[in-house]
Design a protein around this motif. Sequence first.
Motif, PDB file in Angstrom:
ATOM      1  N   GLY A 131       0.718  -1.330   0.131  1.00 56.75           N
ATOM      2  CA  GLY A 131      -0.115   0.129  -0.139  1.00 56.75           C
ATOM      3  C   GLY A 131       0.757   1.109   0.058  1.00 56.75           C
ATOM      4  N   ARG A 132       0.726   1.972   1.079  1.00 54.04           N
ATOM      5  CA  ARG A 132       1.219   3.327   1.299  1.00 54.04           C
ATOM      6  C   ARG A 132       3.097   3.357   0.937  1.00 54.04           C
ATOM      7  NH1 ARG A 132       0.054   5.167   7.045  1.00 54.04           N
ATOM      8  NH2 ARG A 132       1.000   3.221   7.179  1.00 54.04           N
ATOM      9  N   GLY A 133       3.443   2.322   1.672  1.00 56.20           N
ATOM     10  CA  GLY A 133       4.834   2.167   1.574  1.00 56.20           C
ATOM     11  C   GLY A 133       5.671   3.030   2.240  1.00 56.20           C
ATOM     12  N   SER A 134       5.219   3.532   3.332  1.00 56.62           N
ATOM     13  CA  SER A 134       6.055   4.662   4.044  1.00 56.62           C
ATOM     14  C   SER A 134       7.393   4.068   4.795  1.00 56.62           C
ATOM     15  CB  SER A 134       5.147   5.243   5.233  1.00 56.62           C
ATOM     16  OG  SER A 134       4.808   4.196   6.342  1.00 56.62           O
ATOM     17  N   ASN A 135       7.289   2.875   5.088  1.00 57.10           N
ATOM     18  CA  ASN A 135       8.577   2.089   5.553  1.00 57.10           C
ATOM     19  C   ASN A 135       9.540   1.866   4.406  1.00 57.10           C
ATOM     20  OD1 ASN A 135       8.671   0.803   8.423  1.00 57.10           O
ATOM     21  ND2 ASN A 135       6.449   0.381   7.858  1.00 57.10           N
ATOM     22  N   MET A 136       9.109   1.832   3.184  1.00 58.92           N
ATOM     23  CA  MET A 136       9.853   1.470   2.337  1.00 58.92           C
ATOM     24  C   MET A 136      10.472   2.790   1.698  1.00 58.92           C
ATOM     25  SD  MET A 136       9.656   2.383  -1.289  1.00 58.92           S
ATOM     26  CE  MET A 136       7.833   2.813  -1.537  1.00 58.92           C
ATOM     27  N   GLN A 137       9.643   3.846   1.855  1.00 58.41           N
ATOM     28  CA  GLN A 137      10.076   5.166   1.389  1.00 58.41           C
ATOM     29  C   GLN A 137      11.219   5.823   2.381  1.00 58.41           C
ATOM     30  OE1 GLN A 137       7.202   8.447   1.037  1.00 58.41           O
ATOM     31  NE2 GLN A 137       5.502   6.714   0.224  1.00 58.41           N
ATOM     32  N   LEU A 153       3.470   4.730  16.607  1.00 58.10           N
ATOM     33  CA  LEU A 153       4.243   3.518  16.222  1.00 58.10           C
ATOM     34  C   LEU A 153       5.050   3.522  14.984  1.00 58.10           C
ATOM     35  CD1 LEU A 153       5.492   0.944  17.259  1.00 58.10           C
ATOM     36  CD2 LEU A 153       3.449  -0.127  16.210  1.00 58.10           C
ATOM     37  N   LEU A 154       4.139   4.130  13.901  1.00 54.67           N
ATOM     38  CA  LEU A 154       4.647   4.227  12.624  1.00 54.67           C
ATOM     39  C   LEU A 154       6.096   4.955  12.510  1.00 54.67           C
ATOM     40  CD1 LEU A 154       4.106   3.217   9.884  1.00 54.67           C
ATOM     41  CD2 LEU A 154       2.826   5.439   9.406  1.00 54.67           C
ATOM     42  N   ALA A 155       6.154   6.046  13.216  1.00 58.64           N
ATOM     43  CA  ALA A 155       7.475   6.809  13.466  1.00 58.64           C
ATOM     44  C   ALA A 155       8.559   5.970  13.841  1.00 58.64           C
ATOM     45  CB  ALA A 155       7.125   7.961  14.230  1.00 58.64           C
ATOM     46  N   VAL A 156       8.253   5.294  14.758  1.00 54.95           N
ATOM     47  CA  VAL A 156       9.142   4.152  15.315  1.00 54.95           C
ATOM     48  C   VAL A 156       9.586   3.113  14.322  1.00 54.95           C
ATOM     49  CG1 VAL A 156       9.843   2.837  17.362  1.00 54.95           C
ATOM     50  CG2 VAL A 156       8.640   5.025  17.747  1.00 54.95           C
ATOM     51  N   GLU A 157       8.604   2.556  13.762  1.00 55.89           N
ATOM     52  CA  GLU A 157       8.776   1.465  12.913  1.00 55.89           C
ATOM     53  C   GLU A 157      10.177   2.059  11.878  1.00 55.89           C
ATOM     54  OE1 GLU A 157       5.520  -0.301  10.971  1.00 55.89           O
ATOM     55  OE2 GLU A 157       4.018   0.232  12.412  1.00 55.89           O
ATOM     56  N   HIS A 158       9.663   3.198  11.449  1.00 52.96           N
ATOM     57  CA  HIS A 158      10.677   3.989  10.452  1.00 52.96           C
ATOM     58  C   HIS A 158      12.036   3.864  10.948  1.00 52.96           C
ATOM     59  CE1 HIS A 158       7.266   6.204   8.249  1.00 52.96           C
ATOM     60  NE2 HIS A 158       6.885   5.041   8.201  1.00 52.96           N
ATOM     61  N   ASN A 168      10.699  -8.843   7.832  1.00 54.37           N
ATOM     62  CA  ASN A 168       9.536  -8.238   7.979  1.00 54.37           C
ATOM     63  C   ASN A 168       9.459  -7.322   9.039  1.00 54.37           C
ATOM     64  OD1 ASN A 168       6.605  -8.018   7.218  1.00 54.37           O
ATOM     65  ND2 ASN A 168       6.239  -9.236   9.203  1.00 54.37           N
ATOM     66  N   ILE A 169       8.688  -6.298   8.925  1.00 51.77           N
ATOM     67  CA  ILE A 169       8.333  -5.627  10.041  1.00 51.77           C
ATOM     68  C   ILE A 169       6.782  -5.792  10.447  1.00 51.77           C
ATOM     69  CG2 ILE A 169       7.686  -3.450   8.860  1.00 51.77           C
ATOM     70  CD1 ILE A 169       8.902  -1.919  11.230  1.00 51.77           C
ATOM     71  N   HIS A 170       6.582  -6.310  11.841  1.00 51.73           N
ATOM     72  CA  HIS A 170       5.308  -6.434  12.372  1.00 51.73           C
ATOM     73  C   HIS A 170       4.980  -5.306  13.313  1.00 51.73           C
ATOM     74  CE1 HIS A 170       1.652  -8.825  13.430  1.00 51.73           C
ATOM     75  NE2 HIS A 170       2.083  -8.391  14.874  1.00 51.73           N
ATOM     76  N   PRO A 171       3.773  -4.653  13.423  1.00 50.77           N
ATOM     77  CA  PRO A 171       3.588  -3.501  14.199  1.00 50.77           C
ATOM     78  C   PRO A 171       2.997  -4.271  15.698  1.00 50.77           C
ATOM     79  CG  PRO A 171       1.853  -3.933  12.723  1.00 50.77           C
ATOM     80  CD  PRO A 171       2.742  -4.899  12.317  1.00 50.77           C
ATOM     81  N   SER A 172       3.874  -4.904  16.275  1.00 44.83           N
ATOM     82  CA  SER A 172       3.667  -5.144  17.641  1.00 44.83           C
ATOM     83  C   SER A 172       4.850  -5.809  18.356  1.00 44.83           C
ATOM     84  CB  SER A 172       2.591  -6.447  17.929  1.00 44.83           C
ATOM     85  OG  SER A 172       3.311  -7.723  17.398  1.00 44.83           O
ATOM     86  N   LEU A 175      10.010  -7.196   3.674  1.00 45.14           N
ATOM     87  CA  LEU A 175       8.590  -7.074   3.430  1.00 45.14           C
ATOM     88  C   LEU A 175       8.134  -5.778   4.469  1.00 45.14           C
ATOM     89  CD1 LEU A 175       7.443 -10.491   4.341  1.00 45.14           C
ATOM     90  CD2 LEU A 175       8.062  -9.536   1.968  1.00 45.14           C
ATOM     91  N   ALA A 176       7.518  -4.655   3.738  1.00 42.66           N
ATOM     92  CA  ALA A 176       7.365  -3.477   4.401  1.00 42.66           C
ATOM     93  C   ALA A 176       5.887  -3.108   4.175  1.00 42.66           C
ATOM     94  CB  ALA A 176       8.178  -2.539   3.857  1.00 42.66           C
ATOM     95  N   GLY A 177       5.162  -3.544   5.278  1.00 41.55           N
ATOM     96  CA  GLY A 177       3.528  -3.233   4.996  1.00 41.55           C
ATOM     97  C   GLY A 177       3.235  -4.080   3.823  1.00 41.55           C
ATOM     98  N   PHE A 178       3.825  -5.428   3.721  1.00 42.44           N
ATOM     99  CA  PHE A 178       3.166  -6.482   2.884  1.00 42.44           C
ATOM    100  C   PHE A 178       2.027  -7.190   3.177  1.00 42.44           C
ATOM    101  CE2 PHE A 178       3.448  -8.418  -1.092  1.00 42.44           C
ATOM    102  CZ  PHE A 178       3.659  -9.903  -1.016  1.00 42.44           C
ATOM    103  N   MET A 179       1.114  -7.139   2.677  1.00 44.20           N
ATOM    104  CA  MET A 179      -0.094  -7.770   3.516  1.00 44.20           C
ATOM    105  C   MET A 179      -0.429  -9.076   3.009  1.00 44.20           C
ATOM    106  SD  MET A 179      -0.213  -5.635   5.649  1.00 44.20           S
ATOM    107  CE  MET A 179      -1.801  -5.735   6.572  1.00 44.20           C
ATOM    108  N   ARG A 180       0.439  -9.938   2.455  1.00 44.93           N
ATOM    109  CA  ARG A 180       0.051 -11.288   1.976  1.00 44.93           C
ATOM    110  C   ARG A 180       0.863 -12.267   2.930  1.00 44.93           C
ATOM    111  NH1 ARG A 180      -3.347 -13.067  -1.621  1.00 44.93           N
ATOM    112  NH2 ARG A 180      -1.928 -14.706  -2.388  1.00 44.93           N
TER     113      ARG A 180
HETATM  114  C1  GRF Z   1       2.758  -0.569   9.192  1.00 44.83           C
HETATM  115  O1  GRF Z   1       2.381  -0.563  10.405  1.00 44.83           O
HETATM  116  C2  GRF Z   1       3.447  -1.928   9.054  1.00 44.83           C
HETATM  117  O2  GRF Z   1       3.984  -2.240  10.359  1.00 44.83           O
HETATM  118  C3  GRF Z   1       2.310  -2.900   8.637  1.00 44.83           C
HETATM  119  O3  GRF Z   1       1.714  -2.106   7.654  1.00 44.83           O
HETATM  120  C4  GRF Z   1       1.827  -0.591   7.999  1.00 44.83           C
HETATM  121  C5  GRF Z   1       1.851   0.070   6.970  1.00 44.83           C
HETATM  122  O4  GRF Z   1       3.035   0.034   6.538  1.00 44.83           O
HETATM  123  N1  GRF Z   1       2.850  -4.183   8.192  1.00 44.83           N
HETATM  124  P1  GRF Z   1       3.641   1.245   5.187  1.00 44.83           P
HETATM  125  O5  GRF Z   1       3.312   2.599   5.477  1.00 44.83           O
HETATM  126  O6  GRF Z   1       3.031   0.505   3.932  1.00 44.83           O
HETATM  127  O7  GRF Z   1       4.976   0.787   5.191  1.00 44.83           O
END
Ligand code: GRF
Length: 203
Positions: free
Chosen positions: A9-15, A169-174, A106-110, A85-90
Amino acid sequence: CRLVILISGRGSNMQTIVETIARDRLDAQVCAVISNRADAAGLAWARQQGIETRAVPHRDYPTREAFDEALAEAIDAFQPDYVLLAGFMRVLTPGFVARFEGRLINIHPSLLPSFPGLHTHQQALTLGVQWHGCTVHFVTAQLDHGPIVAQGVVPVCAGDDPDALASRLLAVEHRVYAQVVRWLAEGRVSLDERQAVNVKGVA
Ligand code: GRF
């Protein structure tokens, strides 16, 4: 260090990863950004940065295995050292994981092992935990499991709803994912024979 990043989706972690590599001049390159959704906003952003992008729409494939096979071939074309994997939902099949095991992150939000699966912020609020966070981990066949590379933590504040907690949390994920990419670029991350993560120079 050749990286392929998978998004949905948005891909903010990728960015953040792309920007960190450029700003800190890391010895890493994002060879491609690949998504299971052709309309993922992160794909358009990556394209604007001149990064190769691919879409492998999961709806185009009759089975999960067929999708994973097409995804794996798209990834292999770029010969990455790591697949992030960054916000990859499969949910990936064991066959796919086996093909990339040891270089699939992968990054998991917990704070794993707490709250695997979806709606992690709601899970945290429902249970009333006072600390929440994110986990960057190597992917194994067991969903949201696998050797942990790094975690980041945030407080749960009074009156938090899932969105407030998610954005804190998203700011910390980044920050956490950027730190892991720095370690990967420096060749400091390894898995020992017990499948425990070792980061050279970090206690
Ligand atoms: C983030 O919270 C990530 O941890 C989760 O999906 C959310 C969106 O991530 N897996 P991003 O903005 O697409 O990177």
